[in-house]
Design an enzyme around this catalytic site. Sequence first.
Site, PDB file in Angstrom:
ATOM      1  N   HIS A 151      -4.348  32.265  -0.978  1.00  0.00           N
ATOM      2  CA  HIS A 151      -5.583  31.805  -1.627  1.00  0.00           C
ATOM      3  C   HIS A 151      -6.203  30.653  -0.842  1.00  0.00           C
ATOM      4  CE1 HIS A 151      -8.137  30.590  -5.137  1.00  0.00           C
ATOM      5  NE2 HIS A 151      -7.932  29.379  -4.646  1.00  0.00           N
ATOM      6  N   GLU A 152      -5.381  29.696  -0.434  1.00  0.00           N
ATOM      7  CA  GLU A 152      -5.898  28.537   0.299  1.00  0.00           C
ATOM      8  C   GLU A 152      -6.404  28.931   1.681  1.00  0.00           C
ATOM      9  OE1 GLU A 152      -6.429  26.018  -1.331  1.00  0.00           O
ATOM     10  OE2 GLU A 152      -5.154  26.443  -3.051  1.00  0.00           O
ATOM     11  N   HIS A 155      -9.820  30.384   1.437  1.00  0.00           N
ATOM     12  CA  HIS A 155     -10.876  29.368   1.346  1.00  0.00           C
ATOM     13  C   HIS A 155     -11.323  28.942   2.747  1.00  0.00           C
ATOM     14  CE1 HIS A 155     -11.643  28.453  -2.799  1.00  0.00           C
ATOM     15  NE2 HIS A 155     -10.374  28.262  -3.079  1.00  0.00           N
ATOM     16  N   GLU A 226     -13.988  30.570  -6.391  1.00  0.00           N
ATOM     17  CA  GLU A 226     -12.573  30.777  -6.678  1.00  0.00           C
ATOM     18  C   GLU A 226     -12.241  32.259  -6.820  1.00  0.00           C
ATOM     19  OE1 GLU A 226      -9.982  28.629  -6.644  1.00  0.00           O
ATOM     20  OE2 GLU A 226     -11.526  27.328  -5.802  1.00  0.00           O
TER      21      GLU A 226
END
Length: 291
Positions: A151-152, A155, A226
């Site tokens: 997930h990071e 980003h 998100e």
Amino acid sequence: MGKRIFYFLLTNVLVLLTISIIFMLIPGTWNYIGENGQLQLGTLLIFSAIIGFTGSFISLGLSRWMAKKMMGVQVLDPNGNLNTQEGQIVDKVHRLSRAAGLMHMPEVGIYQAKEVNAFATGPTKKRSLVAVSSGLLQEMDEDAIEGVIAHEVAHIANGDMVTMTLLQGVVNTFVVFLARIAAFIVTRFVKEEIAPIVHFLAIIFFQIIFSALGSLLVFAYSRHREFHADKGGADLAGKDKMRHSLEALKLYSNRVRQEEQAIATLKINGNKKASIFSTHPSLDERISRLS
């Protein structure tokens, strides 16, 4: 990347105020009030854009340094003497980063905290940072950790930091622009001898108020991104691991630290309840969207 308050909101507001005050204290700098005593809106808009985007990009430039200092991040040297767990974290970040098409590997770090969380930050894809909490490493299994890291990395690969900076720059521009119009109107109702002081104080007051209102737009976009980072994480680590990590985060949402509000939006785990003041949608909604 977050919880309640936009990651560089505090820094951005302070930088914006500082730049504005400097400009106001320099005589003759960007005089947007004409000789007839009327506002020159074109000049004011250019002035506002310069201040707005300067503040936003300074905040972006400070983001990685600020995150390290505020969170006490211990950066892991991939060529240094790492223990087994540290080596595995670095390997996961680098493997997922290569899968995401990143040409430069992010810095990897660990910060000491009971919260189960992680964040990514940095001014560019070349100068990014992925950090996980010691609480996350203690409580989560390997699949959940991989989902969080994916997930990071998503980003970073999506360029969210720069996109947020550009959005904040636009918001800052209108904050500066509207604050000066409002301050100009206020000075029309005071005595001429105190008008300069009232104008100065009114600008600061309205800039803080409009910054708070403008942050609602930034929060809304933060919630939107998100979902994209969750999808990106699912593409990198697999949907099952991404969903598993979000479900695991639900168990520890009451252990999210509240102290570092300026960096809150960087983290993956936020508050349980979402609102217009949240940088993240609820974990239930994120899991539902992912499914």
